[in-house]
Scaffold this motif. Structure first.
Motif, PDB file in Angstrom:
ATOM      1  N   GLN A 156       0.860  -1.276   0.000  1.00  0.00           N
ATOM      2  CA  GLN A 156       0.049  -0.071   0.124  1.00  0.00           C
ATOM      3  C   GLN A 156       1.032   1.170   0.064  1.00  0.00           C
ATOM      4  N   VAL A 157       2.071   1.217   0.824  1.00  0.00           N
ATOM      5  CA  VAL A 157       2.857   2.162   0.474  1.00  0.00           C
ATOM      6  C   VAL A 157       3.286   2.634  -0.729  1.00  0.00           C
ATOM      7  N   ARG A 158       3.696   1.633  -1.634  1.00  0.00           N
ATOM      8  CA  ARG A 158       4.205   1.723  -3.005  1.00  0.00           C
ATOM      9  C   ARG A 158       3.158   2.157  -3.750  1.00  0.00           C
ATOM     10  N   ALA A 159       2.021   1.859  -3.585  1.00  0.00           N
ATOM     11  CA  ALA A 159       0.500   2.162  -4.310  1.00  0.00           C
ATOM     12  C   ALA A 159       0.386   3.619  -3.836  1.00  0.00           C
ATOM     13  N   LEU A 160       0.926   4.115  -3.020  1.00  0.00           N
ATOM     14  CA  LEU A 160       0.586   5.611  -2.742  1.00  0.00           C
ATOM     15  C   LEU A 160       1.425   6.552  -3.549  1.00  0.00           C
ATOM     16  N   GLY A 161       2.432   5.757  -4.089  1.00  0.00           N
ATOM     17  CA  GLY A 161       3.430   6.530  -4.862  1.00  0.00           C
ATOM     18  C   GLY A 161       4.683   6.931  -4.308  1.00  0.00           C
ATOM     19  N   VAL A 162       4.846   6.424  -2.992  1.00  0.00           N
ATOM     20  CA  VAL A 162       6.085   6.923  -2.336  1.00  0.00           C
ATOM     21  C   VAL A 162       7.474   6.523  -3.220  1.00  0.00           C
ATOM     22  N   ALA A 163       8.263   7.331  -3.045  1.00  0.00           N
ATOM     23  CA  ALA A 163       9.549   7.207  -3.708  1.00  0.00           C
ATOM     24  C   ALA A 163      10.184   5.981  -3.328  1.00  0.00           C
ATOM     25  N   ALA A 164      10.831   5.201  -4.268  1.00  0.00           N
ATOM     26  CA  ALA A 164      11.437   3.949  -4.003  1.00  0.00           C
ATOM     27  C   ALA A 164      12.401   3.840  -2.807  1.00  0.00           C
ATOM     28  N   GLU A 165      13.175   5.127  -2.834  1.00  0.00           N
ATOM     29  CA  GLU A 165      14.381   5.174  -1.663  1.00  0.00           C
ATOM     30  C   GLU A 165      13.533   5.372  -0.053  1.00  0.00           C
ATOM     31  N   THR A 166      12.525   5.802  -0.403  1.00  0.00           N
ATOM     32  CA  THR A 166      11.567   6.028   1.215  1.00  0.00           C
ATOM     33  C   THR A 166      10.854   5.029   1.457  1.00  0.00           C
ATOM     34  N   GLN A 167      10.410   4.020   0.717  1.00  0.00           N
ATOM     35  CA  GLN A 167       9.409   3.072   0.905  1.00  0.00           C
ATOM     36  C   GLN A 167       9.684   2.517   2.290  1.00  0.00           C
ATOM     37  N   TRP A 168      10.954   1.684   2.319  1.00  0.00           N
ATOM     38  CA  TRP A 168      11.220   1.130   3.519  1.00  0.00           C
ATOM     39  C   TRP A 168      10.940   1.952   4.759  1.00  0.00           C
ATOM     40  N   ILE A 169      11.375   3.036   4.826  1.00  0.00           N
ATOM     41  CA  ILE A 169      11.380   3.816   6.132  1.00  0.00           C
ATOM     42  C   ILE A 169       9.920   3.818   6.482  1.00  0.00           C
ATOM     43  N   VAL A 170       9.197   4.303   5.609  1.00  0.00           N
ATOM     44  CA  VAL A 170       7.816   4.813   5.617  1.00  0.00           C
ATOM     45  C   VAL A 170       6.929   3.346   6.165  1.00  0.00           C
ATOM     46  N   THR A 171       7.323   2.265   5.629  1.00  0.00           N
ATOM     47  CA  THR A 171       6.750   1.060   5.821  1.00  0.00           C
ATOM     48  C   THR A 171       7.084   0.387   7.281  1.00  0.00           C
ATOM     49  N   CYS A 172       8.448   0.660   7.415  1.00  0.00           N
ATOM     50  CA  CYS A 172       8.717   0.335   8.807  1.00  0.00           C
ATOM     51  C   CYS A 172       8.363   1.143  10.003  1.00  0.00           C
ATOM     52  N   THR A 173       8.225   2.439   9.744  1.00  0.00           N
ATOM     53  CA  THR A 173       7.542   3.424  10.669  1.00  0.00           C
ATOM     54  C   THR A 173       6.112   2.844  10.821  1.00  0.00           C
ATOM     55  N   LEU A 174       5.355   2.714   9.929  1.00  0.00           N
ATOM     56  CA  LEU A 174       4.082   2.174  10.169  1.00  0.00           C
ATOM     57  C   LEU A 174       4.211   0.868  10.823  1.00  0.00           C
ATOM     58  N   GLN A 175       4.891   0.015  10.664  1.00  0.00           N
ATOM     59  CA  GLN A 175       4.764  -1.198  11.062  1.00  0.00           C
ATOM     60  C   GLN A 175       5.109  -1.264  12.815  1.00  0.00           C
ATOM     61  N   ASN A 176       6.140  -0.485  13.000  1.00  0.00           N
ATOM     62  CA  ASN A 176       6.600   0.030  14.171  1.00  0.00           C
ATOM     63  C   ASN A 176       5.428   0.482  15.211  1.00  0.00           C
ATOM     64  N   TYR A 177       4.802   1.499  14.541  1.00  0.00           N
ATOM     65  CA  TYR A 177       4.076   2.442  15.443  1.00  0.00           C
ATOM     66  C   TYR A 177       2.911   1.284  15.537  1.00  0.00           C
ATOM     67  N   ILE A 178       2.380   0.753  14.541  1.00  0.00           N
ATOM     68  CA  ILE A 178       1.089  -0.222  14.844  1.00  0.00           C
ATOM     69  C   ILE A 178       1.425  -1.447  15.860  1.00  0.00           C
ATOM     70  N   THR A 179       2.629  -2.188  15.869  1.00  0.00           N
ATOM     71  CA  THR A 179       2.920  -2.987  16.665  1.00  0.00           C
ATOM     72  C   THR A 179       3.132  -2.272  18.193  1.00  0.00           C
ATOM     73  N   GLY A 180       3.980  -1.309  18.403  1.00  0.00           N
ATOM     74  CA  GLY A 180       4.080  -0.683  19.486  1.00  0.00           C
ATOM     75  C   GLY A 180       2.868  -0.208  20.503  1.00  0.00           C
ATOM     76  N   VAL A 181       2.088   0.638  19.536  1.00  0.00           N
ATOM     77  CA  VAL A 181       0.753   1.353  20.120  1.00  0.00           C
ATOM     78  C   VAL A 181      -0.052  -0.056  20.299  1.00  0.00           C
ATOM     79  N   GLY A 182      -0.464  -1.101  19.546  1.00  0.00           N
ATOM     80  CA  GLY A 182      -1.113  -1.970  19.787  1.00  0.00           C
ATOM     81  C   GLY A 182      -0.684  -2.859  20.970  1.00  0.00           C
ATOM     82  N   GLU A 183       0.410  -3.504  21.140  1.00  0.00           N
ATOM     83  CA  GLU A 183       0.889  -4.175  22.154  1.00  0.00           C
ATOM     84  C   GLU A 183       0.740  -3.215  23.388  1.00  0.00           C
ATOM     85  N   GLN A 184       1.003  -1.991  23.475  1.00  0.00           N
ATOM     86  CA  GLN A 184       0.930  -1.139  24.708  1.00  0.00           C
ATOM     87  C   GLN A 184      -0.702  -1.046  25.198  1.00  0.00           C
TER      88      GLN A 184
END
Length: 226
Positions: free
Chosen positions: A129-157
């Motif tokens: 979905q990050v790729r489908a948003l048109g996020v630049a290839a060089e920032t897709q990793w950091i955006v996806t990881c930021t979302l994943q870490n936020y979801i996991t961290g807040v959800g677990e807390q």
């Protein structure tokens, strides 16, 4: 001899990997990670521990498999009604938040199995979905990881907070009210912001706050960098 073969086949079917995993999920939901033992699982399945080891190597593998089952069904249902990448990311995030609330052990299982299938499934669904948003290839990793870490961290807390309140015998409102009173009693000079947030703490909505954080991340995706 044919009768014996059929009996063996029925026993193997009764002790399939899927049945073991579903029984493990039920144990985890009821007793938490500490309650997941091969003895308890064998009792729940009316079998011996050795039969379970035929399908699952150890408790760590079992916890990961149970987490993966929750992730698979949650992610497969999350995006069915969403029509845009941003809406699908919000749907994925909220579905995972709710899954961790319903199964409080999932967040811990995710952090204990980095790089394994449960977290990889989450990464893949978000990354598409990050790729489908048109996020630049060089920032897709950091955006996806930021979302994943936020979801996991807040959800677990959130799940930890809910479990703590439950173990204390407090309804959510009572738990938040006690915390707000504690915050209100903090030293004004040392904790001015926290004291000022005490009234909001009593009335805040966990899901709404969580989704607001997702929206903040998404809002920054296409913001020009200075």
């Amino acid at each position: 001899m044919p009768r014996k073969a059929q009996s063996t086949e029925r026993r193997e079917d009764a002790l399939s990997r899927d049945r073991i995993i579903e029984a493990a999920i039920a144990l985890l939901d009821r007793d938490g990670e500490a309650g997941l033992t091969f003895r308890a699982l064998a009792q729940a399945l009316a079998t011996g521990a050795g039969a379970i080891y035929w399908h699952i190597a150890n408790k760590s593998d079992l916890l990961t498999a149970a987490c993966d089952a929750i992730m698979t069904r949650t992610l497969s249902e999350a995006t069915q009604a969403a029509s845009t990448p941003q809406a699908r990311i919000r749907a994925i995030a909220l579905a995972l938040f709710d899954a961790m609330d319903q199964h409080p052990w999932v967040g811990s299982a995710l952090t204990q199995a980095p790089g394994q299938l449960p977290s990889v499934r989450m990464l893949e669904h978000l990354g598409q979905q990050v790729r489908a948003l048109g996020v630049a290839a060089e920032t897709q990793w950091i955006v996806t990881c930021t979302l994943q870490n936020y979801i996991t961290g807040v959800g677990e807390q959130n799940a930890v907070n809910s479990q703590f309140a439950q173990h204390q015998g407090l309804p959510r409102e009572g738990f938040l009210d006690d915390m707000a009173r504690t915050w209100s009693a903090l030293d004004q000079e040392e904790f001015p912001f926290t004291r000022s947030m005490a009234p909001a703490l009593r009335a805040h909505d966990d899901q709404a706050d969580f989704l607001a954080g997702i929206d903040l991340i998404l809002a920054g995706v296409h913001r020009p960098q200075r």
